[in-house]
Design a protein around this motif. Structure first.
Motif, short mmCIF file in Angstrom:
data_model
loop_
_atom_site.label_atom_id
_atom_site.label_comp_id
_atom_site.label_asym_id
_atom_site.label_seq_id
_atom_site.Cartn_x
_atom_site.Cartn_y
_atom_site.Cartn_z
N THR A 57 -6.23 -1.13 16.29
CA THR A 57 -7.05 -0.71 15.15
C THR A 57 -6.33 0.34 14.32
O THR A 57 -6.34 0.29 13.08
CB THR A 57 -8.39 -0.14 15.65
N GLU A 58 -5.70 1.29 14.99
CA GLU A 58 -4.96 2.32 14.27
C GLU A 58 -3.78 1.73 13.50
O GLU A 58 -3.50 2.13 12.37
CB GLU A 58 -4.45 3.39 15.26
N ARG A 59 -3.10 0.78 14.11
CA ARG A 59 -1.98 0.13 13.42
C ARG A 59 -2.47 -0.64 12.20
O ARG A 59 -1.82 -0.64 11.15
CB ARG A 59 -1.26 -0.82 14.38
N TYR A 60 -3.61 -1.30 12.36
CA TYR A 60 -4.16 -2.05 11.24
C TYR A 60 -4.55 -1.12 10.09
O TYR A 60 -4.26 -1.40 8.92
CB TYR A 60 -5.39 -2.85 11.68
N LYS A 61 -5.19 0.00 10.43
CA LYS A 61 -5.57 0.96 9.40
C LYS A 61 -4.35 1.47 8.65
O LYS A 61 -4.36 1.60 7.42
CB LYS A 61 -6.32 2.14 10.03
N LYS A 62 -3.29 1.77 9.40
CA LYS A 62 -2.06 2.27 8.78
C LYS A 62 -1.42 1.20 7.91
O LYS A 62 -1.00 1.49 6.77
CB LYS A 62 -1.08 2.71 9.86
N ALA A 63 -1.36 -0.03 8.41
CA ALA A 63 -0.76 -1.13 7.64
C ALA A 63 -1.58 -1.41 6.39
O ALA A 63 -1.03 -1.67 5.32
CB ALA A 63 -0.65 -2.38 8.51
N LYS A 64 -2.90 -1.38 6.54
CA LYS A 64 -3.77 -1.65 5.39
C LYS A 64 -3.62 -0.56 4.33
O LYS A 64 -3.60 -0.83 3.13
CB LYS A 64 -5.22 -1.73 5.85
N SER A 65 -3.49 0.70 4.80
CA SER A 65 -3.31 1.81 3.87
C SER A 65 -1.98 1.68 3.13
O SER A 65 -1.90 1.93 1.91
CB SER A 65 -3.35 3.14 4.64
N THR A 66 -0.93 1.28 3.86
CA THR A 66 0.38 1.08 3.23
C THR A 66 0.30 -0.01 2.17
O THR A 66 0.81 0.14 1.05
CB THR A 66 1.43 0.69 4.29
N TYR A 67 -0.35 -1.13 2.53
CA TYR A 67 -0.50 -2.22 1.58
C TYR A 67 -1.27 -1.77 0.34
O TYR A 67 -0.88 -2.07 -0.80
CB TYR A 67 -1.21 -3.41 2.22
N THR A 68 -2.37 -1.07 0.56
CA THR A 68 -3.19 -0.62 -0.57
C THR A 68 -2.39 0.25 -1.51
O THR A 68 -2.46 0.09 -2.74
CB THR A 68 -4.42 0.16 -0.06
N SER A 73 0.47 0.59 -6.62
CA SER A 73 1.69 0.90 -7.36
C SER A 73 2.13 -0.31 -8.16
O SER A 73 2.56 -0.19 -9.32
CB SER A 73 2.79 1.33 -6.38
N TYR A 74 2.06 -1.49 -7.54
CA TYR A 74 2.43 -2.72 -8.22
C TYR A 74 1.54 -2.95 -9.45
O TYR A 74 2.03 -3.31 -10.53
CB TYR A 74 2.32 -3.90 -7.26
N LYS A 75 0.25 -2.72 -9.29
CA LYS A 75 -0.68 -2.92 -10.41
C LYS A 75 -0.40 -1.95 -11.55
O LYS A 75 -0.48 -2.32 -12.73
CB LYS A 75 -2.12 -2.76 -9.92
N ARG A 76 -0.06 -0.70 -11.17
CA ARG A 76 0.26 0.28 -12.22
C ARG A 76 1.53 -0.13 -12.96
O ARG A 76 1.61 -0.03 -14.20
CB ARG A 76 0.44 1.67 -11.60
N LYS A 77 2.53 -0.58 -12.21
CA LYS A 77 3.77 -1.01 -12.84
C LYS A 77 3.54 -2.26 -13.69
O LYS A 77 4.13 -2.42 -14.77
CB LYS A 77 4.85 -1.27 -11.78
N LEU A 78 2.69 -3.13 -13.21
CA LEU A 78 2.36 -4.33 -13.96
C LEU A 78 1.73 -3.97 -15.30
O LEU A 78 2.06 -4.55 -16.34
CB LEU A 78 1.39 -5.21 -13.15
N GLY A 144 11.93 -3.69 -11.74
CA GLY A 144 11.30 -3.10 -10.56
C GLY A 144 10.00 -3.77 -10.18
O GLY A 144 9.51 -3.59 -9.06
N LEU A 145 9.45 -4.55 -11.09
CA LEU A 145 8.15 -5.17 -10.85
C LEU A 145 8.20 -6.13 -9.66
O LEU A 145 7.33 -6.11 -8.80
CB LEU A 145 7.70 -5.92 -12.11
N LYS A 151 7.26 -5.90 -1.88
CA LYS A 151 6.92 -4.91 -0.85
C LYS A 151 5.44 -4.97 -0.51
O LYS A 151 5.05 -4.87 0.65
CB LYS A 151 7.29 -3.50 -1.34
N ALA A 152 4.60 -5.13 -1.54
CA ALA A 152 3.16 -5.21 -1.31
C ALA A 152 2.80 -6.46 -0.52
O ALA A 152 1.96 -6.42 0.39
CB ALA A 152 2.42 -5.20 -2.65
N GLU A 153 3.43 -7.58 -0.84
CA GLU A 153 3.14 -8.82 -0.12
C GLU A 153 3.57 -8.74 1.34
O GLU A 153 2.87 -9.22 2.24
CB GLU A 153 3.85 -9.99 -0.82
#
Length: 324
Positions: A57-68, A73-78, A144-145, A151-153
């Protein structure tokens, strides 16, 4: 950790029935000792699976936070690229209307890759310094886009994998809980607890952080053990220790294994325990809080509640203790 798991009064004895010939035969139901032994094994296994569940669960939370974070960041750059693209199009239109490079506008609008357009537009020699800066910014952000998107994917793939791990461990826990509950009910020893329990007041001699820790933990007495529980209505063992020390301003990791590793430089002898110390069982499947006077407070296992019991009642070996 196992304290007061099954009341002796909940005995299961051999039942006798008459055979067709009148002889007495033993009922195949388990004896008290057999039932307690089976429950101990189930509880031991559940301890380990719950810790794996918490870790996943902790790993999932961390991975999900990284993805978010990466996806944001990707959306802002887009959005930045879209804005710069609009500015470049306006520049191209202006150049076209003023008699600039006639092929640049159609070329830009019809191309998926703006690099070719930028190269040809730069060759016209008609780009001012201000416009050149905008073109360079667009080129830089556009390059950079893709990296941001990739990275997000990748982060999303990791999060999905961790989520699958959580679901797998959760399914195993639910299976174990069903077995534990069934056996506890047979022993008349299942305690659902009270999520709204007011607990008991700590009146011991601890001071400072330890007193704060124990006041919090004692206030949870009577609340049910819940796998993955971090309160306020239910707790698992490491969830209780984490929250109790958080109340004293100390941040502990989430799982039993992580807490033990975190305290590597804070180990204390089991012969020198002080109130507030965390005590770990062999195998690191369980953790409790030393309350002083030979007692501990902990969240035992499914079918039980947060309780205060004697350390001497523990039947398994201890691996050690830490002082946060």
């Amino acid at each position: 950790m196992r304290f007061g798991r099954v009341p002796v009064a909940a005995g299961i004895v051999f039942g006798l029935v008459l055979s067709p010939t009148g002889a007495a035969i033993a009922d195949p139901r388990p004896t008290l000792a057999q039932a307690k032994a089976k429950l101990e094994k189930l509880n031991d296994k559940a301890d380990k699976v719950v810790d794996r569940y918490n870790t996943a669960t902790e790993r999932y939370k961390k991975a999900k936070s990284t993805y978010t974070g990466l996806n944001d960041s990707y959306k802002r750059k887009l959005a930045t690229v879209a804005d710069l693209r609009a500015q470049v199009i306006t520049m191209a239109v202006d150049s076209y209307q003023l008699g600039g490079d006639i092929t640049s506008l159609p070329g830009f609008l019809g191309a998926d890759d703006p690099d070719d357009f930028l190269a040809r537009l730069a060759l016209t020699g008609q780009v001012s310094k201000e416009r050149a800066e905008k073109l360079n910014a667009f080129d830089r952000e556009n390059r950079g886009l893709k990296a941001e998107r990739d990275k997000a994917e990748k982060a999303l793939e990791v999060a999905d994998k961790e989520r699958d791990g959580v679901q797998k461990e959760r399914a195993e826990i639910l299976r174990l809980i069903a077995q534990q509950k069934k056996l506890l009910e047979k022993l008349n020893a299942y305690n659902p607890g009270n999520p709204n329990s007011a607990g008991v007041k700590y009146t011991g001699s601890a001071s400072g952080n330890a007193a704060t820790v124990l006041r919090f933990a004692y206030a949870q007495v009577g609340k049910p053990y819940v796998f993955g529980g971090t309160g306020p209505g239910g707790w698992d063992c490491s969830g209780l220790t984490q929250a109790s020390w958080r109340a004293a301003g100390v941040s502990l990791p989430r799982t039993t294994w992580q807490q033990w590793a975190w305290g590597a430089s804070r180990r204390v002898s089991l012969d020198a325990l002080q109130p507030g110390d965390l005590i770990f069982s062999e195998g690191l499947g369980h953790v409790s809080i030393y309350a002083g006077n030979g007692q501990i407070v902990h969240a035992p296992q499914t079918g039980d509640v947060v309780k205060i019991v004697k350390l001497s009642a523990y039947g398994r070996r201890l691996v050690g203790a830490i002082r946060p």
